[in-house]
Scaffold this motif. Structure first.
Motif, PDB file in Angstrom:
ATOM      1  N   SER A   1    -145.260  41.298  34.330  1.00 60.71           N
ATOM      2  CA  SER A   1    -144.677  41.062  35.654  1.00 60.71           C
ATOM      3  C   SER A   1    -145.097  39.713  36.213  1.00 60.71           C
ATOM      4  N   SER A   2    -146.397  39.396  36.132  1.00 59.73           N
ATOM      5  CA  SER A   2    -146.881  38.149  36.726  1.00 59.73           C
ATOM      6  C   SER A   2    -146.374  36.931  35.964  1.00 59.73           C
ATOM      7  N   LEU A   3    -146.443  36.947  34.625  1.00 61.91           N
ATOM      8  CA  LEU A   3    -146.004  35.791  33.853  1.00 61.91           C
ATOM      9  C   LEU A   3    -144.503  35.552  33.974  1.00 61.91           C
ATOM     10  N   MET A   4    -143.727  36.637  33.942  1.00 65.74           N
ATOM     11  CA  MET A   4    -142.275  36.479  33.968  1.00 65.74           C
ATOM     12  C   MET A   4    -141.766  36.125  35.361  1.00 65.74           C
ATOM     13  N   THR A   5    -142.354  36.697  36.396  1.00 67.14           N
ATOM     14  CA  THR A   5    -141.911  36.319  37.744  1.00 67.14           C
ATOM     15  C   THR A   5    -142.364  34.908  38.086  1.00 67.14           C
ATOM     16  N   MET A   6    -143.527  34.512  37.560  1.00 67.42           N
ATOM     17  CA  MET A   6    -143.993  33.147  37.794  1.00 67.42           C
ATOM     18  C   MET A   6    -143.026  32.139  37.191  1.00 67.42           C
ATOM     19  N   SER A   7    -142.621  32.381  35.955  1.00 69.61           N
ATOM     20  CA  SER A   7    -141.708  31.441  35.303  1.00 69.61           C
ATOM     21  C   SER A   7    -140.312  31.508  35.911  1.00 69.61           C
ATOM     22  N   GLY A   8    -139.812  32.731  36.157  1.00 67.69           N
ATOM     23  CA  GLY A   8    -138.474  32.878  36.720  1.00 67.69           C
ATOM     24  C   GLY A   8    -138.356  32.409  38.156  1.00 67.69           C
ATOM     25  N   SER A   9    -139.490  32.382  38.892  1.00 68.78           N
ATOM     26  CA  SER A   9    -139.438  31.948  40.288  1.00 68.78           C
ATOM     27  C   SER A   9    -139.120  30.464  40.412  1.00 68.78           C
ATOM     28  N   GLY A  10    -139.152  29.760  39.278  1.00 67.86           N
ATOM     29  CA  GLY A  10    -138.718  28.368  39.308  1.00 67.86           C
ATOM     30  C   GLY A  10    -137.284  28.221  39.785  1.00 67.86           C
ATOM     31  N   ALA A  11    -136.481  29.279  39.617  1.00 71.01           N
ATOM     32  CA  ALA A  11    -135.091  29.230  40.089  1.00 71.01           C
ATOM     33  C   ALA A  11    -135.053  29.057  41.608  1.00 71.01           C
TER      34      ALA A  11
ATOM     35  N   PHE B   1    -139.897  48.114  43.610  1.00 69.42           N
ATOM     36  CA  PHE B   1    -139.629  46.705  43.874  1.00 69.42           C
ATOM     37  C   PHE B   1    -138.133  46.406  43.911  1.00 69.42           C
ATOM     38  N   THR B   2    -137.358  47.106  43.117  1.00 71.25           N
ATOM     39  CA  THR B   2    -135.906  46.884  43.112  1.00 71.25           C
ATOM     40  C   THR B   2    -135.266  47.373  44.402  1.00 71.25           C
ATOM     41  N   ILE B   3    -135.589  48.580  44.811  1.00 69.53           N
ATOM     42  CA  ILE B   3    -134.986  49.155  46.019  1.00 69.53           C
ATOM     43  C   ILE B   3    -135.378  48.339  47.249  1.00 69.53           C
ATOM     44  N   THR B   4    -136.659  47.969  47.327  1.00 70.22           N
ATOM     45  CA  THR B   4    -137.103  47.137  48.450  1.00 70.22           C
ATOM     46  C   THR B   4    -136.390  45.791  48.444  1.00 70.22           C
ATOM     47  N   GLY B   5    -136.248  45.207  47.241  1.00 73.82           N
ATOM     48  CA  GLY B   5    -135.636  43.883  47.129  1.00 73.82           C
ATOM     49  C   GLY B   5    -134.138  43.862  47.292  1.00 73.82           C
ATOM     50  N   LEU B   6    -133.508  45.023  47.422  1.00 79.85           N
ATOM     51  CA  LEU B   6    -132.063  45.071  47.668  1.00 79.85           C
ATOM     52  C   LEU B   6    -131.726  45.563  49.069  1.00 79.85           C
ATOM     53  N   LEU B   7    -132.451  46.560  49.564  1.00 75.25           N
ATOM     54  CA  LEU B   7    -132.105  47.131  50.864  1.00 75.25           C
ATOM     55  C   LEU B   7    -132.485  46.218  52.027  1.00 75.25           C
TER      56      LEU B   7
ATOM     57  N   ALA C   1    -137.651  40.599  41.880  1.00 78.04           N
ATOM     58  CA  ALA C   1    -137.998  39.878  40.653  1.00 78.04           C
ATOM     59  C   ALA C   1    -138.939  40.688  39.781  1.00 78.04           C
ATOM     60  N   ALA C   2    -139.788  41.498  40.399  1.00 80.09           N
ATOM     61  CA  ALA C   2    -140.713  42.349  39.635  1.00 80.09           C
ATOM     62  C   ALA C   2    -140.115  43.722  39.357  1.00 80.09           C
TER      63      ALA C   2
END
Length: 519
Positions: A209-219, A381-387, A421-422
């Motif tokens: 979660s940490s490595l992938m969100t760190m790299s993807g957060s570059g977007a 994290f998905t439900i929070t990040g959408l609602l 993202a997570a």
């Protein structure tokens, strides 16, 4: 950080018939290997990879969104030339001192501007995604087979090189401009699947979660930097300079990428022996390539995979709507000047970047301490990040002409969206690690459809530049977001699927079962 004795969430369930884990089952992390110590992330090869990916995605999102701001000055008017004796009615009142100001933005001498109407702008903003759709699945498949270094590097380099040709394509006409943007999308389409394929070989399960969100957060970071920088460059150097500078930055990044990155830990020339052994042992057989054949039919019938597909499509609708159309809204409705427009359009992505990065570390902490199962974490994290973003988009629809409320609600919408993202956006590596790149190609292909449709729909809804039209845009995006949250809450899973289990893991599981029976 992961526990010192080492754990893997790649272990298959002992129940061969059960593909989806129960949300209440917290004990879905099984010990797989023992390690004497866990090498720290600081200054590690895996952290360096995340940093390089971060800047890579910053560049590609800069290349993707620069047209959104540059479009404001590339067109000499946002509407067809009004007929004689008619006047343009603004949805919101012009700020004091701007009542008689022109909607056009002066450019240096010799810089052309074009009479593109609202619908043409929508098609040009959506053109990128026509090409982006084509290379997701092939890119994911090939990256999973051969490794992601070449495909991600070539994707960024190709997109950057094509960006340098943007001023020439605009001069040749709308058709050429549309084709160039589609080709840029074609090149960039391999980048996210290549990232996922690389992390399947590089990310220890409890650091995913940490490595992938760190790299993807570059977007999000790339959007945050590119939007105001594009506005500044447009006003000082002219809009063509935007594409020359952004394209040059992408070419420069590619040099560092090809020099410093390796496909796998065991081929990296500068990785420590301790870190290499830790990564390889913690990932296990799932860190190998998937070979030429993939279980396509079981994938097509996988409910958790379809939950990811539908949810990503829903989340991306609102994200791409704001990413491509927010500068237009700031200009046509709220009448911000170009510098303010660019900065305020970028502000929400600063929050999204920070929160998406933070969410990755929190998610890893919850899984590591066994406070929640992988499934429960991804759903939370998905439900929070959408609602939450959906609620704030509804608030934007009723903020009217209030500059403060509109900017506040838009910022909160995109910021809280970073939480997902997570969740669903890294869920492919949970359900099928060795096929993660290929699965991301599939899910991102479907997830890109809103990138094609949303700008065109926005152009249709807002062709008269009315508040009512933009309210429709925000309501539609909010409703689609909420629908995605419901789908994922019911059908999402964080458990590895049986069709993704390797033969080595099956043999090990059979051995365990035989020993327990004989005992």
């Amino acid at each position: 950080m992961p526990r010192s004795n080492g754990f893997s969430i790649n272990a298959a369930s002992s129940d061969e018939s059960e593909d989806v884990e129960d949300v209440e089952d917290v004990e879905d992390v099984e010990p797989l290997i023992e390690t004497d110590a866990v090498p720290p992330q600081c200054c590690s090869a895996r952290l360096n990879l995340a940093v390089l990916m971060f800047f890579g995605f910053s560049v590609v999102y800069g290349l993707r969104v620069n047209l959104s701001v540059a479009m404001v000055v590339m067109v000499n008017t946002t509407e067809p030339t009004p007929a004689p004796n008619t006047s343009i009615v603004h949805a919101c009142p012009m700020p004091a001192g701007m009542e008689n100001a022109s909607d056009t933005f002066p450019q240096p001498d010799g810089v052309p501007q074009y009479p593109w109407d609202s619908e043409t702008q929508g098609w040009l903003l959506g053109a990128f995604f026509f090409g982006y759709l084509c290379t997701q699945i092939p890119g994911g498949y090939l990256a999973g087979l051969y490794g992601g270094k070449f495909f991600m590097g070539l994707g960024v380099l190709g997109t950057a090189a094509l960006t340098l040709l943007t001023p020439m394509a605009a001069q040749l006409g709308v058709t050429w401009m549309f084709a160039l943007r589609a080709l840029e999308g074609f090149g960039e389409g391999v980048t996210f699947p290549a990232m996922m394929a690389m992390w399947a070989r590089w990310a220890p399960p409890l650091e995913r979660s940490s490595l992938m969100t760190m790299s993807g957060s570059g977007a999000n970071f790339g959007a945050f930097v590119a939007l105001p920088l594009t506005g500044l460059i447009c006003q000082t150097l002219g809009w063509p300079a935007v594409f020359y500078l952004c394209g040059g930055a992408g070419c420069l990044w590619a040099v560092f990428w090809f020099l410093l990155v390796s496909d796998e830990p065991h081929t990296h020339p500068r990785i420590s022996e301790e870190e290499r052994d830790y990564i390889i042992k913690s990932i296990g057989p799932q860190g190998t390539g998937h070979g030429w054949s993939v279980p396509v039919l079981p994938m097509m019938l996988s409910v958790p995979l379809w939950a990811i597909i539908v949810t990503q499509m829903c989340a991306n609708w609102s994200y791409y709507t704001l990413l491509t159309s927010l500068p237009t809204y700031m200009n046509n409705i709220l009448h911000f000047d170009l510098k303010s427009n660019a900065f305020l359009s970028a502000l929400p992505y600063l929050g999204g970047w920070l929160l998406s990065t933070l969410s990755g570390f929190v998610a890893d902490g919850l899984i590591e301490r066994r406070l929640l199962s992988v499934t429960a974490v991804r759903k939370l994290f998905t439900i929070t990040g959408l609602l939450f973003p959906a609620a704030f988009l509804v608030a934007v629809a009723y903020a009217g002409c209030s500059h403060v409320l509109t900017v506040t609600f838009l910022t909160l919408s995109i910021t809280t969206g970073g939480v997902s993202a997570a969740g669903v956006f890294i869920n492919q590596i949970d359900i099928a690690p060795r096929y993660a790149g290929f699965l991301l190609g599939i899910t991102n292909t479907f997830g890109t459809i809103p990138g094609v449709v949303a700008p065109i729909a926005t152009g249709y809804f807002t062709k008269h530049h009315t508040l009512a039209g933009w309210q429709t845009v925000f309501w539609v995006a909010a409703g689609i977001n909420a629908g995605g949250a419901i789908v994922y809450a019911i059908f999402g899973s964080g458990k590895i699927q049986q069709w993704a289990v390797t033969e080595e893991e099956r043999a090990e599981e059979e051995g365990k079962r035989s020993r327990s029976i004989s005992a």
